[in-house]
Motif scaffolding. Structure first.
Motif, PDB file in Angstrom:
ATOM      1  N   VAL A   1       0.835  -1.206   0.000  1.00  0.00           N
ATOM      2  CA  VAL A   1       0.000   0.000   0.000  1.00  0.00           C
ATOM      3  C   VAL A   1       0.868   1.254   0.000  1.00  0.00           C
ATOM      4  CG1 VAL A   1      -1.723   1.295   1.300  1.00  0.00           C
ATOM      5  CG2 VAL A   1      -1.928  -1.183   1.092  1.00  0.00           C
ATOM      6  N   LEU A   2       1.966   1.234   0.766  1.00  0.00           N
ATOM      7  CA  LEU A   2       2.887   2.366   0.771  1.00  0.00           C
ATOM      8  C   LEU A   2       3.470   2.592  -0.626  1.00  0.00           C
ATOM      9  CD1 LEU A   2       4.535   4.528   2.277  1.00  0.00           C
ATOM     10  CD2 LEU A   2       6.242   2.755   2.750  1.00  0.00           C
ATOM     11  N   THR A   3       3.791   1.516  -1.320  1.00  0.00           N
ATOM     12  CA  THR A   3       4.294   1.630  -2.697  1.00  0.00           C
ATOM     13  C   THR A   3       3.248   2.268  -3.602  1.00  0.00           C
ATOM     14  OG1 THR A   3       5.668  -0.332  -2.374  1.00  0.00           O
ATOM     15  CG2 THR A   3       5.238   0.343  -4.643  1.00  0.00           C
ATOM     16  N   PHE A   4       1.983   1.858  -3.440  1.00  0.00           N
ATOM     17  CA  PHE A   4       0.904   2.419  -4.252  1.00  0.00           C
ATOM     18  C   PHE A   4       0.735   3.916  -3.987  1.00  0.00           C
ATOM     19  CE2 PHE A   4      -3.609   3.628  -4.388  1.00  0.00           C
ATOM     20  CZ  PHE A   4      -3.842   3.465  -5.747  1.00  0.00           C
ATOM     21  N   VAL A   5       0.697   4.299  -2.711  1.00  0.00           N
ATOM     22  CA  VAL A   5       0.497   5.711  -2.368  1.00  0.00           C
ATOM     23  C   VAL A   5       1.687   6.548  -2.827  1.00  0.00           C
ATOM     24  CG1 VAL A   5       0.191   7.324  -0.457  1.00  0.00           C
ATOM     25  CG2 VAL A   5      -1.013   5.140  -0.437  1.00  0.00           C
ATOM     26  N   SER A   6       2.904   6.007  -2.672  1.00  0.00           N
ATOM     27  CA  SER A   6       4.102   6.765  -3.041  1.00  0.00           C
ATOM     28  C   SER A   6       4.193   7.010  -4.536  1.00  0.00           C
ATOM     29  CB  SER A   6       5.355   6.016  -2.570  1.00  0.00           C
ATOM     30  OG  SER A   6       5.346   5.849  -1.167  1.00  0.00           O
ATOM     31  N   ALA A   7       3.474   6.236  -5.329  1.00  0.00           N
ATOM     32  CA  ALA A   7       3.521   6.435  -6.779  1.00  0.00           C
ATOM     33  C   ALA A   7       2.971   7.797  -7.186  1.00  0.00           C
ATOM     34  CB  ALA A   7       2.732   5.333  -7.489  1.00  0.00           C
ATOM     35  N   PHE A   8       2.187   8.445  -6.322  1.00  0.00           N
ATOM     36  CA  PHE A   8       1.636   9.750  -6.656  1.00  0.00           C
ATOM     37  C   PHE A   8       2.667  10.865  -6.489  1.00  0.00           C
ATOM     38  CE2 PHE A   8      -2.108   7.220  -5.854  1.00  0.00           C
ATOM     39  CZ  PHE A   8      -2.959   7.636  -6.845  1.00  0.00           C
ATOM     40  N   VAL A   9       3.858  10.524  -5.927  1.00  0.00           N
ATOM     41  CA  VAL A   9       4.965  11.474  -5.853  1.00  0.00           C
ATOM     42  C   VAL A   9       6.059  10.938  -6.760  1.00  0.00           C
ATOM     43  CG1 VAL A   9       6.570  12.722  -4.367  1.00  0.00           C
ATOM     44  CG2 VAL A   9       4.368  11.961  -3.460  1.00  0.00           C
ATOM     45  N   PRO A  10       6.110  11.353  -8.035  1.00  0.00           N
ATOM     46  CA  PRO A  10       7.059  10.761  -8.977  1.00  0.00           C
ATOM     47  C   PRO A  10       8.500  10.859  -8.496  1.00  0.00           C
ATOM     48  CG  PRO A  10       5.464  12.127 -10.124  1.00  0.00           C
ATOM     49  CD  PRO A  10       5.256  12.363  -8.659  1.00  0.00           C
ATOM     50  N   ILE A  11       9.280   9.829  -8.778  1.00  0.00           N
ATOM     51  CA  ILE A  11      10.720   9.731  -8.516  1.00  0.00           C
ATOM     52  C   ILE A  11      10.998   9.644  -7.022  1.00  0.00           C
ATOM     53  CG2 ILE A  11      12.978  10.798  -8.851  1.00  0.00           C
ATOM     54  CD1 ILE A  11      11.867  12.163 -11.349  1.00  0.00           C
ATOM     55  N   VAL A  12      10.670  10.702  -6.258  1.00  0.00           N
ATOM     56  CA  VAL A  12      10.974  10.732  -4.832  1.00  0.00           C
ATOM     57  C   VAL A  12      10.166   9.673  -4.084  1.00  0.00           C
ATOM     58  CG1 VAL A  12      10.954  12.168  -2.763  1.00  0.00           C
ATOM     59  CG2 VAL A  12      11.568  13.163  -4.964  1.00  0.00           C
ATOM     60  N   GLY A  13       8.884   9.521  -4.427  1.00  0.00           N
ATOM     61  CA  GLY A  13       8.049   8.536  -3.751  1.00  0.00           C
ATOM     62  C   GLY A  13       8.552   7.119  -3.931  1.00  0.00           C
ATOM     63  N   ALA A  14       8.995   6.784  -5.142  1.00  0.00           N
ATOM     64  CA  ALA A  14       9.522   5.442  -5.394  1.00  0.00           C
ATOM     65  C   ALA A  14      10.774   5.180  -4.565  1.00  0.00           C
ATOM     66  CB  ALA A  14       9.817   5.280  -6.884  1.00  0.00           C
ATOM     67  N   LEU A  15      11.643   6.173  -4.457  1.00  0.00           N
ATOM     68  CA  LEU A  15      12.852   6.012  -3.651  1.00  0.00           C
ATOM     69  C   LEU A  15      12.512   5.799  -2.185  1.00  0.00           C
ATOM     70  CD1 LEU A  15      15.126   8.780  -5.236  1.00  0.00           C
ATOM     71  CD2 LEU A  15      15.249   6.303  -5.595  1.00  0.00           C
ATOM     72  N   PHE A  16      11.547   6.562  -1.675  1.00  0.00           N
ATOM     73  CA  PHE A  16      11.176   6.428  -0.264  1.00  0.00           C
ATOM     74  C   PHE A  16      10.566   5.061   0.021  1.00  0.00           C
ATOM     75  CE2 PHE A  16       7.741   6.813   2.908  1.00  0.00           C
ATOM     76  CZ  PHE A  16       8.520   7.081   4.033  1.00  0.00           C
ATOM     77  N   ALA A  17       9.602   4.637  -0.804  1.00  0.00           N
ATOM     78  CA  ALA A  17       8.965   3.341  -0.585  1.00  0.00           C
ATOM     79  C   ALA A  17       9.971   2.201  -0.705  1.00  0.00           C
ATOM     80  CB  ALA A  17       7.827   3.145  -1.586  1.00  0.00           C
ATOM     81  N   GLY A  18      10.880   2.290  -1.677  1.00  0.00           N
ATOM     82  CA  GLY A  18      11.896   1.254  -1.820  1.00  0.00           C
ATOM     83  C   GLY A  18      12.833   1.205  -0.629  1.00  0.00           C
ATOM     84  N   PHE A  19      13.202   2.370  -0.108  1.00  0.00           N
ATOM     85  CA  PHE A  19      14.077   2.403   1.067  1.00  0.00           C
ATOM     86  C   PHE A  19      13.419   1.738   2.265  1.00  0.00           C
ATOM     87  CE2 PHE A  19      15.170   4.652   5.036  1.00  0.00           C
ATOM     88  CZ  PHE A  19      16.524   4.345   5.124  1.00  0.00           C
ATOM     89  N   VAL A  20      12.139   2.018   2.490  1.00  0.00           N
ATOM     90  CA  VAL A  20      11.435   1.413   3.627  1.00  0.00           C
ATOM     91  C   VAL A  20      11.356  -0.103   3.468  1.00  0.00           C
ATOM     92  CG1 VAL A  20       9.221   1.285   4.823  1.00  0.00           C
ATOM     93  CG2 VAL A  20      10.125   3.501   4.110  1.00  0.00           C
ATOM     94  N   ALA A  21      11.038  -0.573   2.258  1.00  0.00           N
ATOM     95  CA  ALA A  21      10.932  -2.016   2.026  1.00  0.00           C
ATOM     96  C   ALA A  21      12.267  -2.713   2.243  1.00  0.00           C
ATOM     97  CB  ALA A  21      10.417  -2.279   0.611  1.00  0.00           C
TER      98      ALA A  21
END
Length: 363
Positions: free
Chosen positions: A247-267
């Motif tokens: 779900v965090l990955t899905f929500v972070s997709a609405f913030v391009p580039i930065v969101g993907a980096l954040f969600a990947g770091f948490v995972a």
């Protein structure tokens, strides 16, 4: 001989520069006033933005019902209730796994800290327990000295949560009214404006709505694909909190580039703490592969028309939005940049000279 400067041309160039500078200063002053007014009206503007974003997601369903003969109010009510039920179900699906796996994750964090201490005690760092204990004592002393600021921060956080709940509730109500009365808005707006504005403003508003809807729906679909593929990889590796991470990955997709980096770091961090270094590297590889597929396959297919923004512009917009308004600024940076591009393109269309018609051939 060297050519001499023309005094007349120099004065003309200086006057032109001065006039252009004055006009730019007036435009900047107008923008500053508009932003100041927007900031003063933010408690109203933010729920309005949330309502518009939610409407772009739910409008296709409401439009489908309306085209099949449903009354506008009934279609809007059904879609709103279905949306609330879907959100409630997602929250329940997140809360249950988190509550059941909290102890496991806590034990993993403790174990990870212990491994870090053992690694730090060996070469090349050779940090003994006394130094670690001293650092912890110093940290605790700083925390005790800043109890007052922490209480203030907690109170501010509670206020932020309350404001978020109020904004969400207002956004849902506004979504209902937008779904019910949205198609009547542009004709009404055109009747309220004088002269050419009656045509220009509704046209720009319609293009902005189409661009915003395209962005939100395409980002939602791309985020869903990312969440499915990354969540599947986490599930295969038996990583805890798979559903919340998806779900965090899905929500972070609405913030391009930065969101993907954040969600990947948490995972990767949670995998490192719970499963070890090998699985964390595998998760990192999965995230890199999925992000490459997103950038090179998913988005070009889903966003066939695109937003007309270069990747560097998107990155700069997200960075500027985050520095100006934090998370909210990062979320709104790309849509705002896309809407500015829509307005600019329309202005350019109006300023372009019409093509000259060829002269009639003489008989």
């Amino acid at each position: 001989m060297s050519a001499r400067l023309s005094s007349a041309r120099t004065r003309a160039a200086m006057r032109t520069t001065a006039r252009v500078s004055a006009e730019l200063l007036l435009i900047l002053a107008m923008l500053a006033v508009a932003l100041w007014v927007l900031g003063r009206m933010w408690p109203i503007v933010w729920p309005l933005i949330v309502g518009l974003l939610l409407t772009t997601l739910t409008w296709p369903a409401a439009r489908f019902l309306r085209r099949h003969g449903w009354p506008p109010a009934l279609a809007a009510a059904v879609v709103t209730v279905a949306f609330l039920l879907a959100v409630t179900g997602i929250v329940a699906l997140i809360a249950v796994p988190m509550s059941s796996q909290t102890d496991e994750l806590t034990d993993g964090v403790v174990e990870g800290i212990e491994r870090l201490r053992e690694w730090a005690a060996g070469p090349p760092l050779n940090i003994d327990d006394a130094q670690v204990t001293g650092a912890l004592d110093s940290a605790m002393a700083r925390i005790q000295d800043s109890v007052g600021s922490m209480v203030t921060a907690v109170a501010s956080g509670v206020g932020t949560v309350v404001n978020g709940v109020v904004t969400a509730v207002l956004g849902v109500f506004l979504m209902f009214f937008f779904l019910k009365d949205g198609p009547r808005f542009l004709p009404w707006l055109g009747r309220q404006l004088p002269g050419r504005l009656a045509t220009d403003v509704p046209t720009v508003a319609l293009r902005s709505w189409e661009t915003l809807g395209s962005f939100v729906r395409s980002q939602a679909l791309v985020g869903l694909l990312d969440a499915v593929f990354i969540g599947l990889g986490l599930w295969i590796l038996d990583v805890p909190l798979v559903l919340p991470l998806a779900v965090l990955t899905f929500v972070s997709a609405f913030v391009p580039i930065v969101g993907a980096l954040f969600a990947g770091f948490v995972a990767v961090l949670i995998t490192l703490v719970s499963n070890g270094l090998t699985d964390a590297l595998i998760v990192l590889a999965i995230i890199v592969v999925v992000q490459q597929l997103e950038g090179n396959v998913f988005q070009p297919i889903i966003q066939s028309r695109g937003l007309g923004l270069h990747a560097a512009v998107i990155l700069l917009a997200v960075t500027l939005g985050g520095s100006l308004a934090g998370i909210v600024g990062s979320l709104l940076a790309v849509p705002v940049a896309a809407l500015i591009a829509v307005v600019w393109n329309y202005v350019r269309e109006q300023l372009v000279d019409p093509p000259e018609e060829p002269a009639p051939a003489e008989v």
